[in-house]
Write a protein that holds these residues in place. Structure first.
Motif, short mmCIF file in Angstrom:
data_model
loop_
_atom_site.label_atom_id
_atom_site.label_comp_id
_atom_site.label_asym_id
_atom_site.label_seq_id
_atom_site.Cartn_x
_atom_site.Cartn_y
_atom_site.Cartn_z
N GLN A 203 0.84 -1.20 0.00
CA GLN A 203 0.00 0.00 0.00
C GLN A 203 0.88 1.26 0.00
OE1 GLN A 203 -3.32 0.07 -0.23
NE2 GLN A 203 -3.59 -2.16 -0.10
N ALA A 243 -10.57 1.61 -3.42
CA ALA A 243 -11.04 0.40 -2.71
C ALA A 243 -12.47 0.07 -3.08
CB ALA A 243 -10.92 0.61 -1.20
N GLN A 264 -6.72 -7.09 3.29
CA GLN A 264 -5.85 -6.51 2.26
C GLN A 264 -4.38 -6.78 2.56
OE1 GLN A 264 -8.26 -6.00 -0.19
NE2 GLN A 264 -6.97 -4.28 -0.76
N GLU A 267 -3.47 -10.53 2.13
CA GLU A 267 -3.39 -10.88 0.70
C GLU A 267 -1.99 -10.65 0.17
OE1 GLU A 267 -6.20 -11.63 -2.10
OE2 GLU A 267 -6.09 -12.86 -0.29
N LYS A 268 -1.30 -9.65 0.72
CA LYS A 268 0.06 -9.32 0.28
C LYS A 268 1.12 -10.15 0.99
CE LYS A 268 3.41 -6.90 -1.62
NZ LYS A 268 3.73 -6.99 -3.06
N ILE A 308 -14.09 -9.01 -2.55
CA ILE A 308 -12.85 -8.37 -2.96
C ILE A 308 -11.88 -9.41 -3.51
CG2 ILE A 308 -10.87 -7.01 -2.19
CD1 ILE A 308 -12.71 -5.94 0.04
#
Length: 308
Positions: A203, A243, A264, A267-268, A308
């Motif tokens: 991010q 988003a 989020q 996920e990374k 998502i």
């Protein structure tokens, strides 16, 4: 200023149960109620009673709704406990990854002992007016960790080396609190370095700064066994403009926002994680799941978080 003396008396477990029954709570298992109130303080438990009560009328004590049962309240308490465990597990992964990024990037782009040099940090407005700033309190924390030597690896460093005065960044970051690491990151002077650290979490720097503050707050709530299910998060995270759930969460500072942030980040840093599935299953097995109170759609299964 309020001018009123607190006069509520202490109640025994049996009196607490009688008090709940007198207010209209249905209780079919006295043994369960006695066990619960013996192991969980009434004051802690009472926050889970509120959704089952009627509104105040003429200043008299709030009565329970006719269908409210002790078992329902107990189920809500257990739901919130399981929620905290799931959230704590996720935040642990995120916190460890954040610490690693902080260590790996700064030790390479600066040097292993940079963190005690003021030049690497932002000069705050407070510093310009000769007041205490971030660095003063931060360095005080660093010194306390080195002096107290509560961590074995800090003890080992000081037993074996006398210079530099403080251990390398990879040791100190593991001894600092999550909150202190977050503040260290926020105050690094070099925007390029902050960007590099943030990139490991997928991010923008401004978003990561906000998310680490919010997750530090959430982590502390979990550590102190505080409520999550109906919490209004006073340190809400920023949400990226692109988003998918932006339109849904504007002005919504409930748990749904924190769930989005956790998903989020995982996920990374941990794409194999099934955290979101665990959360879905927890909601699904609780028929009285308080979704809207947590910021989700009234039809929670269709909430944007799952898409998502």
């Amino acid at each position: 200023m309020v001018n009123k003396k607190y006069t509520k008396p202490s109640l025994s477990i049996s009196q607490q149960i009688e008090f709940l029954i007198a207010q209209g709570l249905q209780l079919s298992n006295q043994e369960l109620a006695h066990h619960v109130l013996s192991t969980i303080s009434y004051y802690r438990f009472s926050s889970y009673l509120l959704p089952f009560k009627l509104s105040h009328q003429n200043g008299s004590p709030r009565q329970f709704k006719k269908i409210a049962t002790f078992e329902q309240v107990w189920q809500l308490y257990q739901f919130d406990r399981e929620l905290r465990l799931i959230v704590s597990d996720a935040i642990e992964k995120i916190e460890v990854a954040f610490r690693a990024a902080l260590i790996n990037v700064t030790s390479q782009l600066f040097h292993p002992f940079w963190y005690v040099e003021r030049a690497y940090f932002k000069e705050s407005k407070a510093n310009k007016s000769k007041k205490r700033d971030f660095f003063d309190d931060y360095l005080k924390t660093i010194k306390a960790i080195s002096i107290n030597k509560q961590e074995v690896f800090i003890q080992h460093y000081h037993q074996k080396y006398d210079k530099p005065e403080f251990p390398p960044i990879w040791m100190m970051v593991e001894a600092l609190s999550f909150g202190s690491c977050s503040k260290m990151f926020d105050n690094i002077q070099s925007k390029e370095v902050r960007n590099e650290i943030a990139s490991f979490l997928g991010q923008h720097t401004t978003i990561i700064e906000s998310w680490m503050r919010s997750l530090t707050y959430t982590r502390n709530l979990c550590a102190h066994h505080s409520r999550l299910w109906n919490r209004w998060f006073v340190i809400p995270p920023l949400i990226p403009k692109n988003a998918p759930i932006t339109s849904h969460i504007e002005g919504n500072y409930r748990f749904q926002l924190i769930a989005f942030v956790i998903h989020q980040l995982l996920e990374k840093i941990s794409p194999e994680s099934n955290w979101r599935q665990k959360l879905f299953e927890l909601f699904e097995k609780n028929e009285n799941f308080p979704g809207t109170t947590m910021g989700f759609n009234s039809n929670w299964q269709s909430d944007p978080l799952w898409l998502i």
